[in-house]
Design a protein around this motif. Structure first.
Motif: not given
Length: 745
Positions: A165-173, A222-224, A625-630
């Motif tokens: 119930n408590l977690a980091l949400a640090w994407s896009g900063q 933009l994606k983040q 491939e995950q890296a390239r897909a971004v």
């Protein structure tokens, strides 16, 4: 004041400041019903009735679920939770304990009995503490960095089912910081020069690094931003509390161009990087610009994402402060907090307590007290990050009255390798609650990397809902195996008990989840091969799992575990053959040296690479491939791929944190570890033949060239599995196990 009372008061303060869980009851119930449909499919999901009712919790903030119903004749299984997270945890409890199902990162076993079993008596369970925390700042780089929304959605479902119930949400900063830096007068090129590459953002966010592996493409921002909005929306729909980032005091050097009179201190280097990439600039707490930057960032951040009033910031993570004076440390801490409450009067600061554990020689009693006392009690929430091994609450009088979360760190660098301290994990949370005047308000899982040792996380997640330790870990792990494979098996039961008593039985402060096996390290004649367990237990568990294969071969989770134990056995064999080769070299015995070297380099490592190649979760190609897909262009794709290669290997331009994030992946074994081992053995043989001492520094120069070649290579690796795991594991076993038994390696 009694321990439970202290914890309750502080938990209330933190909860009140955080504003409770997000979203209303109807939204949270709908989110759990949607999770259920994703997990089981719409048809089976229709047999459940899910609802959320705040009043179910006898004590505000202590998540509670109630299970009832089921048993056929159209009677639904009723799941009631005080929050969406509580309802999801209750659902998981029913699937686990009543249906024998299993949900994990590696896959799920979800064969439901028909009809669904009845709950004999209404079952109500309340968590003993306010919080079940998840993540480490580093997890965002070691595991999450290349994720798309589909992968994030699966993780958020896993989190809800495990009661997080408590977690980091640090994407896009970084996109938000870019706006702030532009507003402060920095140029775009100065900003681009400051940010690290994606695979190293965790350490830029904590002030350890800048610039390394950058710059960040605009498409990344933009994606983040898009991802962060979706992540936050889903977290809040479950009733989770997202922890957003805040300003910790680190600034780009370019800020001194815009504000020449600014009062900054350049910190020391970090992680063997020079000041081209480390030596962060720290803004003085008394500088007038400190509250300006802090409030600008938080205002822009909350305008974009909203807020749930808990913010993470780490000013001195693995970095010595410029002064040990308590007055300075208090001022530096207070300035971070003041910038938060300027924008959000209800702000609570989530602080990783790693700094106190990592550099205890600096953080004496006065220094620790200065930091903890600089924020009002209940407004600083500490993560006792490595509590299963080196708990800080014990030597700080329960953080001098500030609330803390007992965390299991467990894994470093996202390494593969069977490891756990299950007894310490099992006993730790209950012991912390009983500590005199305990201020513990939750439990947490804070691994640097995920996707490994799932038994450890299953236990820790369960402990978040238990007041007492598991009474019988052997019985618990037996049940774990039966649920994981969907069937009872004598062979797997004994195998898991052997693993519990060996690789998962590490004890003492020396226990760290960092794989230092010779397999994944740059070779030398001084490598340590001792382990805390008897290797024979691993080899016997390997034999037993293969004996169970005819019955369980169709189980994806069994195949994963068979591969993982086979991988571990091969890791042990590498250590044994290395020891044999080293002994032969030191005894000047050329033939035994060449024999051991030949087996290790030309037989064992290729065989290991082959068995790893049979599972998509052990493929280098999957990671790359995950890296390239971004990417949105081939140029970006190559940039991201190189970031990913660097992280797994050199970690810096000069091998600064060499092999810290080692993995055992098909492609990485054959293309990186094996050539390095081949070079080492060749140079040992040459040294013996030519009668001259082995030159480690000469080997390392040559090894660095190999390592760099791998990082800069554009070779593509398969991202689809090849071969059958069971067959390949059996071939490896039949080749080496008889030698182990006969003692003729």
């Amino acid at each position: 004041m009694e321990a439970a009372a202290v914890a309750a008061v502080l938990g209330f303060l933190v909860l009140a400041a955080a504003g409770g869980s997000a979203g209303d009851e109807a939204r949270e119930a709908a989110a759990v019903r949607e999770l259920l449909a994703r997990l089981l499919g719409p048809g089976p999901a229709a047999a459940f009735s899910v609802s959320v009712q705040r009043s179910l919790a006898a004590e505000s903030g202590l998540d509670t679920y109630r299970l009832s119903g089921g048993g056929g004749a159209g009677a639904p299984v009723r799941v009631l939770g005080s929050t969406g997270v509580a309802a999801a945890a209750g659902l998981h409890r029913y699937l686990r304990d009543f249906c024998g199902c299993h949900v994990a990162w590696s896959g799920s076993q979800l064969r439901l009995p028909e009809p669904l079993p009845a709950v004999p008596e209404e079952l109500t369970e309340a968590t003993p503490n306010r919080y079940r925390y998840y993540q480490n700042v580093c997890t965002h780089s070691y595991s999450f960095v290349w994720w798309d929304w589909a992968r994030w959605e699966r993780e958020l479902d896993w989190m809800a089912l495990n009661g997080i119930n408590l977690a980091l949400a640090w994407s896009g900063q970084e996109a938000i910081w870019q706006r702030v830096y532009l507003a402060l007068g920095l140029t775009q090129s100065e900003i681009d020069e400051y940010f690290t590459g994606p695979a190293f953002l965790a350490w830029e966010r904590m002030g350890n690094l800048h610039s390394w592996g950058g710059p960040l493409p605009r498409s990344w921002h933009l994606k983040q931003l898009y991802l962060q909005h979706r992540i936050l929306d889903r977290m809040r729909s479950f009733g989770m509390i997202p922890v957003l980032p805040a300003f910790a005091g680190h600034v780009p050097k370019a800020l001194t161009r815009v504000f020449p009179q600014i009062n900054v201190t350049q910190l020391g280097s970090w992680g063997h990087f020079n000041c081209s990439y480390s030596c962060s600039f720290l803004l003085a707490p008394e500088d007038p610009l400190f509250p300006v930057i802090g409030s600008l960032f938080l205002r822009e951040l909350t305008k974009e994402f909203g807020t749930d009033h808990i913010y993470g910031a780490d000013t001195f993570n693995e970095m010595l402060p410029p002064s040990s004076e308590p007055s300075y440390l208090a001022a530096a801490t207070a300035s971070v907090y003041q910038a938060m409450i300027t924008v959000d009067p209800d702000a609570v600061w989530l602080l990783q307590g790693w700094l106190f554990q990592h550099q205890p020689q600096f953080w004496g009693p006065a220094q620790v007290r200065a930091v903890l006392g600089a924020v009002p009690r209940g407004r600083l929430l500490i993560l006792d990050l490595f509590a299963e091994s080196q708990p800080v609450y014990l030597r700080t009088a329960s953080f001098h009255g500030q609330p803390f979360i007992w965390c299991m760190l467990h894994n470093f660098g996202g390494n593969h390798g069977l490891f756990g301290a299950l007894e310490a994990v099992n006993q730790g949370p209950a012991a912390a609650r009983l500590f005199p005047n305990s201020t513990m308000v939750g439990t947490g899982m804070a691994p640097e990397g995920i996707g490994q040792n799932e038994v450890v996380y299953a236990l820790m997640a369960e402990l978040g809902w238990r007041k007492d330790p598991v009474a019988d870990l052997e019985a618990w792990v037996t049940s774990f195996a039966a649920r994981r494979y969907g069937v009872d098996s004598k062979e797997t039961e004994v195998a898991w008990r052997l693993l519990l008593g060996s690789v998962y039985n590490c004890s003492g402060e020396a226990c760290t989840g960092h794989n230092r096996s010779p397999l994944v390290r740059r070779p030398s004649l001084q490598m340590v091969t001792t382990v805390w367990y008897n290797r024979s237990a691993v080899f016997e568990a390997w034999r037993l799992l293969l004996a169970a294969a005819p019955t369980l071969a169709k189980s994806p989770t069994f195949r994963y575990d068979l591969l993982d134990v086979t991988r571990q056995a091969a890791q042990e064999l590498v250590s044994l053959y290395y020891t044999e080769a080293r002994t032969a070299y030191l005894n000047k015995e050329l033939v035994p040296l060449m024999r051991a070297a030949g087996i290790l380099v030309y037989e064992l490592l290729p065989a290991l690479d082959g068995v790893l190649a049979s599972d998509s979760r052990f493929l280098l190609g999957t990671w790359l491939e995950q890296a390239r897909a971004v990417a949105v262009s081939e140029t970006e794709a190559r940039f991201y791929e190189q970031n990913g290669r660097y992280q797994l290997t050199l970690w810096g331009p000069e091998g600064n944190i060499l092999d810290y994030a080692n993995k055992q992946l098909a492609g990485l074994v054959a293309g990186y570890y094996a050539p390095r081992w081949e070079l080492f053995m060749q140079m040992l043989v040459e040294s013996l033949v030519q009668g001259r001492p082995f030159q480690q520094h000469h080997f390392e120069e040559n090894a660095f060239q190999l390592e760099q070649s791998f990082v800069f290579s554009t070779q593509r690796y398969p991202s689809q599995p090849q071969g059958d795991t069971v067959d390949l594991a059996k071939k490896l076993f039949l080749k080496y196990y008889p030698r182990l038994v006969a003692g003729t390696l």
